[in-house]
Design a protein around this motif. Structure first.
Motif, mmCIF file in Angstrom:
data_model
loop_
_atom_site.group_PDB
_atom_site.id
_atom_site.type_symbol
_atom_site.label_atom_id
_atom_site.label_comp_id
_atom_site.label_asym_id
_atom_site.label_seq_id
_atom_site.Cartn_x
_atom_site.Cartn_y
_atom_site.Cartn_z
ATOM 1 N N GLN A 125 0.826 -1.210 0.000
ATOM 2 C CA GLN A 125 0.000 0.000 0.000
ATOM 3 C C GLN A 125 0.861 1.262 0.000
ATOM 4 O O GLN A 125 0.653 2.178 -0.804
ATOM 5 N N PHE A 126 1.865 1.292 0.887
ATOM 6 C CA PHE A 126 2.684 2.505 1.012
ATOM 7 C C PHE A 126 3.750 2.595 -0.078
ATOM 8 O O PHE A 126 4.188 3.694 -0.409
ATOM 9 N N LYS A 127 4.161 1.456 -0.621
ATOM 10 C CA LYS A 127 5.125 1.486 -1.727
ATOM 11 C C LYS A 127 4.527 2.244 -2.908
ATOM 12 O O LYS A 127 5.229 2.978 -3.614
ATOM 13 N N GLU A 128 3.224 2.070 -3.103
ATOM 14 C CA GLU A 128 2.541 2.777 -4.189
ATOM 15 C C GLU A 128 2.390 4.266 -3.897
ATOM 16 O O GLU A 128 2.121 5.057 -4.800
ATOM 17 N N LEU A 129 2.554 4.653 -2.621
ATOM 18 C CA LEU A 129 2.398 6.066 -2.223
ATOM 19 C C LEU A 129 3.718 6.812 -2.165
ATOM 20 O O LEU A 129 3.735 7.999 -1.815
ATOM 21 N N GLU A 130 4.830 6.134 -2.483
ATOM 22 C CA GLU A 130 6.130 6.824 -2.452
ATOM 23 C C GLU A 130 6.093 8.063 -3.355
ATOM 24 O O GLU A 130 5.674 7.995 -4.508
ATOM 25 N N GLY A 131 6.539 9.206 -2.789
ATOM 26 C CA GLY A 131 6.543 10.453 -3.554
ATOM 27 C C GLY A 131 5.245 11.226 -3.461
ATOM 28 O O GLY A 131 5.142 12.329 -4.015
ATOM 29 N N ASP A 132 4.252 10.682 -2.743
ATOM 30 C CA ASP A 132 2.977 11.380 -2.579
ATOM 31 C C ASP A 132 2.893 12.028 -1.203
ATOM 32 O O ASP A 132 3.518 11.568 -0.238
ATOM 33 N N ILE A 179 7.563 7.037 10.243
ATOM 34 C CA ILE A 179 8.707 7.664 10.925
ATOM 35 C C ILE A 179 9.107 8.941 10.186
ATOM 36 O O ILE A 179 9.303 8.934 8.970
ATOM 37 N N LEU A 180 9.215 10.031 10.937
ATOM 38 C CA LEU A 180 9.715 11.299 10.402
ATOM 39 C C LEU A 180 11.049 11.599 11.096
ATOM 40 O O LEU A 180 11.074 12.181 12.175
ATOM 41 N N PRO A 181 12.185 11.175 10.486
ATOM 42 C CA PRO A 181 13.484 11.383 11.131
ATOM 43 C C PRO A 181 13.835 12.870 11.278
ATOM 44 O O PRO A 181 13.308 13.706 10.526
ATOM 45 N N LYS A 182 14.700 13.168 12.218
ATOM 46 C CA LYS A 182 15.098 14.560 12.473
ATOM 47 C C LYS A 182 15.657 15.207 11.216
ATOM 48 O O LYS A 182 15.341 16.359 10.899
ATOM 49 N N GLU A 183 16.488 14.474 10.462
ATOM 50 C CA GLU A 183 17.124 15.046 9.278
ATOM 51 C C GLU A 183 16.151 15.232 8.114
ATOM 52 O O GLU A 183 16.483 15.892 7.130
ATOM 53 N N LYS A 184 14.949 14.654 8.238
ATOM 54 C CA LYS A 184 13.929 14.825 7.199
ATOM 55 C C LYS A 184 12.935 15.923 7.565
ATOM 56 O O LYS A 184 11.977 16.175 6.842
ATOM 57 N N GLN A 185 13.147 16.560 8.718
ATOM 58 C CA GLN A 185 12.275 17.637 9.170
ATOM 59 C C GLN A 185 12.835 18.991 8.732
ATOM 60 O O GLN A 185 14.025 19.132 8.453
ATOM 61 N N ILE A 186 11.973 19.992 8.688
ATOM 62 C CA ILE A 186 12.409 21.375 8.476
ATOM 63 C C ILE A 186 12.967 21.865 9.812
ATOM 64 O O ILE A 186 12.376 21.586 10.866
ATOM 65 N N PRO A 187 14.120 22.541 9.805
ATOM 66 C CA PRO A 187 14.745 22.935 11.079
ATOM 67 C C PRO A 187 13.808 23.640 12.061
ATOM 68 O O PRO A 187 13.946 23.482 13.275
ATOM 69 N N SER A 188 12.847 24.406 11.553
ATOM 70 C CA SER A 188 11.940 25.143 12.446
ATOM 71 C C SER A 188 10.737 24.308 12.898
ATOM 72 O O SER A 188 9.897 24.793 13.665
ATOM 73 N N ASN A 208 -1.407 17.135 13.499
ATOM 74 C CA ASN A 208 -1.408 16.523 12.165
ATOM 75 C C ASN A 208 -0.203 17.030 11.388
ATOM 76 O O ASN A 208 0.073 18.233 11.376
ATOM 77 N N VAL A 209 0.516 16.119 10.764
ATOM 78 C CA VAL A 209 1.750 16.467 10.045
ATOM 79 C C VAL A 209 1.639 16.006 8.601
ATOM 80 O O VAL A 209 1.242 14.868 8.331
ATOM 81 N N ARG A 210 2.019 16.915 7.681
ATOM 82 C CA ARG A 210 2.051 16.567 6.249
ATOM 83 C C ARG A 210 3.492 16.413 5.788
ATOM 84 O O ARG A 210 4.368 17.162 6.203
ATOM 85 N N SER A 238 9.215 12.523 4.730
ATOM 86 C CA SER A 238 10.146 13.648 4.638
ATOM 87 C C SER A 238 9.379 14.942 4.407
ATOM 88 O O SER A 238 8.428 14.986 3.634
ATOM 89 N N ARG A 239 9.819 15.981 5.109
ATOM 90 C CA ARG A 239 9.312 17.340 4.870
ATOM 91 C C ARG A 239 10.418 18.213 4.269
ATOM 92 O O ARG A 239 10.159 19.359 3.879
ATOM 93 N N ALA A 240 11.626 17.676 4.205
ATOM 94 C CA ALA A 240 12.771 18.446 3.710
ATOM 95 C C ALA A 240 13.053 18.198 2.231
ATOM 96 O O ALA A 240 13.848 18.904 1.622
ATOM 97 N N SER A 241 12.418 17.218 1.641
ATOM 98 C CA SER A 241 12.673 16.861 0.249
ATOM 99 C C SER A 241 12.123 17.917 -0.713
ATOM 100 O O SER A 241 11.035 18.459 -0.485
ATOM 101 N N PRO A 242 12.839 18.190 -1.815
ATOM 102 C CA PRO A 242 12.288 19.076 -2.847
ATOM 103 C C PRO A 242 10.968 18.547 -3.413
ATOM 104 O O PRO A 242 10.114 19.322 -3.848
ATOM 105 N N ILE A 243 10.797 17.225 -3.399
ATOM 106 C CA ILE A 243 9.567 16.638 -3.930
ATOM 107 C C ILE A 243 8.361 17.073 -3.108
ATOM 108 O O ILE A 243 7.260 17.249 -3.641
#
Length: 410
Positions: A132-139, A164-173, A181-183, A201-206
């Motif tokens: 299910q989530f493999k199909e959602l990669e990039g969404d 999981i939202l790792p620290k390095e995938k978060q926006i510094p602020s 709720n987190v997008r 990830s929230r830090a990705s250009p995608i």
């Protein structure tokens, strides 16, 4: 049947796990056949009849009647006298079907059987979640903060799936509280053991590209195409957009009246400064636009080495470089060219490479990364700016400044 706890759980598994009837029956039969193999050595001569809706199960063992004293395989053969205890008219050579009660397997076998059933159900669930989530990669995906750890935030979606939202995938602020709720985008999904690891990830250009699709109707409809996105998360981003319809202004449509359309995206990204740029195949023009808000005087392009030498008026240089060197760095990433900034009329200036006897090359390269390649360009900047924009210690920067000052004092 005697094993009520196990039988009653059939319906429970079906309802809780949303497993279809055919899959549940296949899992149950597999589990029971494994138990029969352990008990009797083979399951080939057993029929298993399952009704998962009613929570009902029957197991029948099929054996051939042989004369008394001639039983060689007690699992597949039954003596005539034993067969006649079931029905008194059996004869040698006939087939006997006898129901096996689960209680006959023994208490320990029943407990192991239940554990095996639970394990198989979880394994099935995990496989489905992975797919299910493999199909959602990039969404873009939304989930709720469940637990905050030092290195990651653990999220749960409406179905209880862990993300999981790792620290390095978060926006510094980013700052989260339990229940928020987190997008973000589903960046990767991997199976670790039998359990899927879902990374957001929230830090990705995608993520920024998908926000444009979600928030700007013309992008969603395909009237405007997002050509490329580059980001320094939480600080600055550049987005190149294009339209196949000459009647549409892609930048204006993305930004909206007084920034109304892009405001929601900026807020989502912790007030990240977003430059929206008209894409063009004209490289000179694209580099000029990428360096906005600076006004470029002229450009010399070296296609072979993917470098661009940009000449600006002295008052435009700081705009081109930007705070901490962010603007020039992102412009280089957007265009794919390493950009060198030169000041117009800087004949009296001295290239930093001229000081290579006194200043090490790696230090000179640190200044070049933020567009400072001449002595005066460095001396014009505050020490604090140089410390923030490079990976150099303040003491090292001060030594460089002293060397450069001596050149002009002489």
């Amino acid at each position: 049947m005697e094993n009520l706890a196990l039988i009653e759980s059939f319906s429970e598994f079906k309802d809780d796990k949303m497993i279809d009837r055919v899959t549940l029956m296949a899992i149950l039969e597999d589990v029971f056949r494994n138990a029969l193999k352990k008990k009797y050595g083979s399951d080939d001569n057993f029929d298993i009849i399952i009704n998962p809706d009613k929570g009902d199960l029957e197991i029948w063992r099929n054996r051939v009647v042989v004369a008394d004293g001639e039983v060689e395989d007690p699992n597949e053969e039954i003596s005539l006298s034993e067969a006649r205890k079931i029905e008194d008219d059996f004869e040698v050579g006939e087939d006997v079907s006898e129901e096996v009660k689960l209680i006959d397997l023994g208490r320990r076998s029943i407990l192991a059987l239940r554990q095996n059933l639970i394990s198989k159900i979880h394994e099935h669930d995990n496989t489905n979640i992975y797919k299910q989530f493999k199909e959602l990669e990039g969404d873009i995906y939304t989930a709720e903060v469940h637990h905050i750890r030092h290195r990651a935030v653990i999220l749960l979606d409406d179905e209880g799936n862990e993300i999981i939202l790792p620290k390095e995938k978060q926006i510094p602020s980013d700052f989260f509280r339990k229940g928020d709720n987190v997008r973000g985008i589903i960046e990767s999904v991997e199976l670790k053991g039998n359990k899927p690891a879902i990374i957001m990830s929230r830090a990705s250009p995608i993520f920024l590209e998908k926000l444009f699709e979600q928030e700007i109707p013309e992008v969603f409809d395909g009237l405007i195409n997002v050509k490329k996105v580059v980001r320094i998360p939480g600080e600055k981003a550049k987005v190149a957009v294009d339209s196949y319809d000459d009647r549409i202004d892609p930048v204006g449509a993305c930004v909206g009246m007084k920034g109304s359309r892009i405001h929601g995206i900026v807020r989502e990204l912790g007030n990240e400064n977003i430059d929206v740029i008209n894409y063009t195949n004209n490289l000179n023009l694209f580099i000029t636009r990428a360096l906005s808000p600076a006004k470029v005087t002229s450009i010399n392009i070296d296609d072979e080495n993917k470098r661009a030498e940009v000449i600006l008026k002295p008052e435009e240089v700081s705009k081109a470089i930007g705070r901490g060197g962010h603007n020039i760095r992102l412009a280089g990433q957007l265009t794919g060219y390493e950009i060198d900034v030169l000041r117009e009329g800087a004949e009296e200036d001295v290239e930093l490479t001229e000081f290579s006897d006194e200043i090490e090359d790696w230090i000179i390269n640190e200044f070049k990364k933020i567009g400072l390649d001449t002595a005066k360009s460095v001396l014009e900047k505050d020490i604090s700016f140089l410390v923030n924009g490079t990976d150099l210690e303040e003491e090292t920067i001060q030594e460089v400044v002293n060397i450069l000052k001596e050149e002009f004092e002489e």
